[in-house]
Write a protein that holds these residues in place. Structure first.
Motif, PDB file in Angstrom:
ATOM      1  N   GLN A  47       0.828  -1.206   0.000  1.00  0.00           N
ATOM      2  CA  GLN A  47       0.000   0.000   0.000  1.00  0.00           C
ATOM      3  C   GLN A  47       0.863   1.257   0.000  1.00  0.00           C
ATOM      4  N   ASP A 101      -4.433   3.698   4.166  1.00  0.00           N
ATOM      5  CA  ASP A 101      -4.458   2.274   4.514  1.00  0.00           C
ATOM      6  C   ASP A 101      -3.088   1.798   5.004  1.00  0.00           C
ATOM      7  N   GLU A 142      -1.227   4.382  -1.344  1.00  0.00           N
ATOM      8  CA  GLU A 142      -2.454   4.281  -0.550  1.00  0.00           C
ATOM      9  C   GLU A 142      -2.093   4.590   0.908  1.00  0.00           C
ATOM     10  N   ASP A 143      -1.817   5.860   1.161  1.00  0.00           N
ATOM     11  CA  ASP A 143      -1.215   6.254   2.428  1.00  0.00           C
ATOM     12  C   ASP A 143      -2.103   5.994   3.635  1.00  0.00           C
TER      13      ASP A 143
END
Length: 202
Positions: free
Chosen positions: A84, A92, A89-90
């Protein structure tokens, strides 16, 4: 039968040798899985590791998520968070790194992971930052954001996303006030041309 030792070694390799330490949160044990589940788990982990090493982070994430659904172990969660992070997808990634640290408080690379979390949080804040740019014709109008004096136009400043009242004042011109909504990661450009104030007849 699949030997538990072999599976443990694979997990350790995937998790960069970060040992998980039992905490108040329940940590699953390999013995909880039957032979078939262990075979499937090994397949997901091996596939995920290969894909990750090849830079195929989207597919690697899917593989590690499949592994985690079978065996929700901190070491597998760590690999999910790594994918992630690579994918940007910071939100998460931060959540899963923090969960990993809660479940493995004595992880030897704890400080490094905390540093990664700090970097991701700063990156996330930067992405969520918004800006407002105010331009007038003629230039030099006094711009206000609510009660805050922004100075003469043209002017641009960073702001927290939300709705603001922008006001322009310029000698000889009618005042202008307008509500603007500013979205995260966006720049709101407000271009306006004040109307000359009617002169009083003598």
């Amino acid at each position: 039968m699949i030997r538990h030792q072999h599976l443990t070694l694979l997990l350790s390799a995937c998790a960069v040798a970060l040992p998980s330490v039992a905490t108040a949160e329940e940590i699953p044990a390999l013995g909880d899985l039957n032979d078939r589940q262990q075979r499937i788990l090994l397949g997901h982990l091996d596939r995920g590791r290969t894909l990750y090493e090849n830079g195929e982070f989207v597919d690697a994430l899917d593989a590690f998520k499949d592994a985690y659904s079978i065996f929700p172990h901190p070491d597998v969660l760590y690999r999910v968070a790594e994918c992630q992070e690579k994918m940007g997808e910071d939100v998460d990634a931060i959540a899963n790194y923090k969960k990993f640290l809660r479940q493995s408080p004595d992880a030897p690379e704890r400080k490094r992971i905390e540093g990664v979390i700090s970097v991701l949080e700063r990156r996330l804040a930067k992405r969520q930052e918004a800006r407002i740019s105010v331009v007038s014709d003629p230039p030099g109008a006094r711009a206000y954001l609510g009660r805050v004096d922004l100075g003469p136009t043209p002017v641009e400043i960073p702001v927290t996303p939300g709705t603001y009242n922008v006001r322009l004042e310029l000698n000889g011109y009618d005042k202008i006030a307008q509500d603007v909504e500013i979205s995260p990661g966006k720049t709101c450009l407000l271009y306006t041309s004040p109307s000359p104030r009617d002169r009083q007849k003598s």
